[in-house]
Design a protein around this motif. Structure first.
Motif, PDB file in Angstrom:
ATOM      1  N   PHE A 128       0.266   1.526 -67.118  1.00  0.00           N
ATOM      2  CA  PHE A 128       0.703   0.149 -67.327  1.00  0.00           C
ATOM      3  C   PHE A 128       0.424  -0.724 -66.114  1.00  0.00           C
ATOM      4  N   ALA A 129       0.678  -0.178 -64.924  1.00  0.00           N
ATOM      5  CA  ALA A 129       0.495  -0.967 -63.711  1.00  0.00           C
ATOM      6  C   ALA A 129      -0.977  -1.203 -63.455  1.00  0.00           C
ATOM      7  N   GLU A 130      -1.273  -2.261 -62.744  1.00  0.00           N
ATOM      8  CA  GLU A 130      -2.660  -2.588 -62.400  1.00  0.00           C
ATOM      9  C   GLU A 130      -3.042  -1.811 -61.163  1.00  0.00           C
ATOM     10  N   ASP A 145      -3.212   9.280 -52.096  1.00  0.00           N
ATOM     11  CA  ASP A 145      -1.987   9.101 -52.857  1.00  0.00           C
ATOM     12  C   ASP A 145      -2.182   7.909 -53.777  1.00  0.00           C
ATOM     13  N   THR A 146      -1.382   7.855 -54.806  1.00  0.00           N
ATOM     14  CA  THR A 146      -1.531   6.791 -55.788  1.00  0.00           C
ATOM     15  C   THR A 146      -0.697   5.576 -55.397  1.00  0.00           C
ATOM     16  N   ILE A 147      -1.332   4.399 -55.408  1.00  0.00           N
ATOM     17  CA  ILE A 147      -0.646   3.128 -55.225  1.00  0.00           C
ATOM     18  C   ILE A 147      -0.961   2.288 -56.449  1.00  0.00           C
ATOM     19  N   LEU A 148       0.076   1.831 -57.135  1.00  0.00           N
ATOM     20  CA  LEU A 148      -0.096   1.006 -58.319  1.00  0.00           C
ATOM     21  C   LEU A 148       0.488  -0.371 -58.044  1.00  0.00           C
ATOM     22  N   GLN A 149      -0.231  -1.398 -58.435  1.00  0.00           N
ATOM     23  CA  GLN A 149       0.232  -2.762 -58.187  1.00  0.00           C
ATOM     24  C   GLN A 149       0.619  -3.434 -59.485  1.00  0.00           C
ATOM     25  N   HIS A 153       4.828  -6.506 -56.664  1.00  0.00           N
ATOM     26  CA  HIS A 153       5.400  -5.210 -56.323  1.00  0.00           C
ATOM     27  C   HIS A 153       4.312  -4.148 -56.372  1.00  0.00           C
ATOM     28  N   VAL A 154       4.555  -3.053 -55.668  1.00  0.00           N
ATOM     29  CA  VAL A 154       3.715  -1.874 -55.819  1.00  0.00           C
ATOM     30  C   VAL A 154       4.609  -0.684 -56.132  1.00  0.00           C
ATOM     31  N   VAL A 163       8.131   4.943 -56.826  1.00  0.00           N
ATOM     32  CA  VAL A 163       9.176   4.085 -56.275  1.00  0.00           C
ATOM     33  C   VAL A 163       8.643   2.660 -56.214  1.00  0.00           C
ATOM     34  N   ARG A 164       9.436   1.730 -56.677  1.00  0.00           N
ATOM     35  CA  ARG A 164       9.033   0.321 -56.717  1.00  0.00           C
ATOM     36  C   ARG A 164       9.346  -0.344 -55.372  1.00  0.00           C
ATOM     37  N   ILE A 165       8.351  -1.026 -54.801  1.00  0.00           N
ATOM     38  CA  ILE A 165       8.527  -1.674 -53.496  1.00  0.00           C
ATOM     39  C   ILE A 165       8.026  -3.114 -53.584  1.00  0.00           C
ATOM     40  N   PRO A 166       8.888  -4.094 -53.314  1.00  0.00           N
ATOM     41  CA  PRO A 166       8.392  -5.471 -53.218  1.00  0.00           C
ATOM     42  C   PRO A 166       7.437  -5.588 -52.033  1.00  0.00           C
ATOM     43  N   LEU A 167       6.288  -6.188 -52.233  1.00  0.00           N
ATOM     44  CA  LEU A 167       5.326  -6.313 -51.147  1.00  0.00           C
ATOM     45  C   LEU A 167       5.913  -7.035 -49.939  1.00  0.00           C
ATOM     46  N   ARG A 168       6.783  -8.002 -50.194  1.00  0.00           N
ATOM     47  CA  ARG A 168       7.369  -8.767 -49.091  1.00  0.00           C
ATOM     48  C   ARG A 168       8.245  -7.900 -48.188  1.00  0.00           C
ATOM     49  N   ASP A 169       8.711  -6.745 -48.694  1.00  0.00           N
ATOM     50  CA  ASP A 169       9.580  -5.877 -47.909  1.00  0.00           C
ATOM     51  C   ASP A 169       8.824  -4.960 -46.965  1.00  0.00           C
TER      52      ASP A 169
END
Length: 253
Positions: A128-130, A145-149, A153-154, A163-169
């Protein structure tokens, strides 16, 4: 470790068997996910979906009320797209064909094992994620490792879950050989990627490389000198070849 709510993948569970719903909630939350609610009917599921940020829907096909799980999922998807996993004790062809028209990421037959559910959740989020673009062919292709955007958020792979991480954080990226440590306001994540590969995949303009081994979030810089910058109390060195690019991020007044 308990993750902050904003970092947890949030799941809406649509299931009318109370014992099974409770068991699934306990198992999912033990795995680090957050169940935002359990719905026994379609209208209740829609209400919860409208009230909460939902990253994934886990939906039984045969539930109480006028809407079955497929109709419920259709109405949820009309609100906003979301990864969907069906659970069902009935796998007849007609039901399968109806379910497939809603574009589920997985279709699991009850009783589903936790191993199959874990895999389905990871695949659902991944599809689902880009995805961020892959780097040029190099050793990262074999160890990455996998990074999904997804928007601003990534999702970072942490053990067997995302784990969901806001890019601003994101505050600082620190490289150490073939690993890069991603430091956020909440915790740190170790990625089996070079610093260059992480920056390419995150696609976040505020992350600026300032040293062979460091990048920082320019929006979180507290102070800087000729030799170093401070981000959230951490001193980050400014490399000679990166200093000009760092200074160009600031507009003189």
């Amino acid at each position: 470790m308990t993750l902050p709510t904003d970092s947890q993948v949030q799941i809406l569970l649509v299931e009318d068997e109370a014992v099974l719903a409770l068991d699934l909630c306990d198992t999912l939350e033990a795995d680090g996910y957050r169940v935002v609610g359990t719905a026994r009917s379609g209208p209740r599921a829609l209400s919860l979906f409208q009230q909460h940020r939902v990253d994934l829907v886990l939906c039984d096909i045969h539930i109480q009320g006028e809407w079955d799980g497929i109709e419920t999922a259709t109405r949820l998807q009309a609100e906003r797209p979301v990864p969907l996993i069906y659970l069902t004790a009935h796998a007849d062809q007609a039901t399968l064909e109806r379910a497939l028209r809603t574009g589920p990421a997985a279709y699991l037959t009850k009783p589903a094992t936790m191993a199959s559910l874990r895999a389905a959740i990871i695949l659902a989020l991944q599809r689902f994620a880009e995805p961020a673009p892959a780097p040029a062919p190099d050793r990262d292709l074999h160890t990455r490792d996998t990074i999904l955007q997804l928007g601003d958020h990534v999702f970072i792979k942490d053990n067997y879950q995302f784990v969901r991480i806001p890019l601003r954080d994101i505050q600082v990226l620190e490289a150490d050989n073939t690993y890069t440590t991603l430091i956020t306001t909440a915790r740190k994540y170790a990625l089996r990627l070079s610093l260059g590969a992480v920056l390419e995949r995150l696609r976040f303009p505020a992350l600026v490389r300032v040293h062979r081994s460091f990048a920082l979030n320019i929006e979180q810089v507290e102070a800087f000198s000729e030799a170093e910058a401070t981000v959230a109390g951490q001193l980050v060195p400014l490399g000679r070849q990166y200093k000009e690019n760092f200074l160009q991020q600031f507009q003189p007044r």
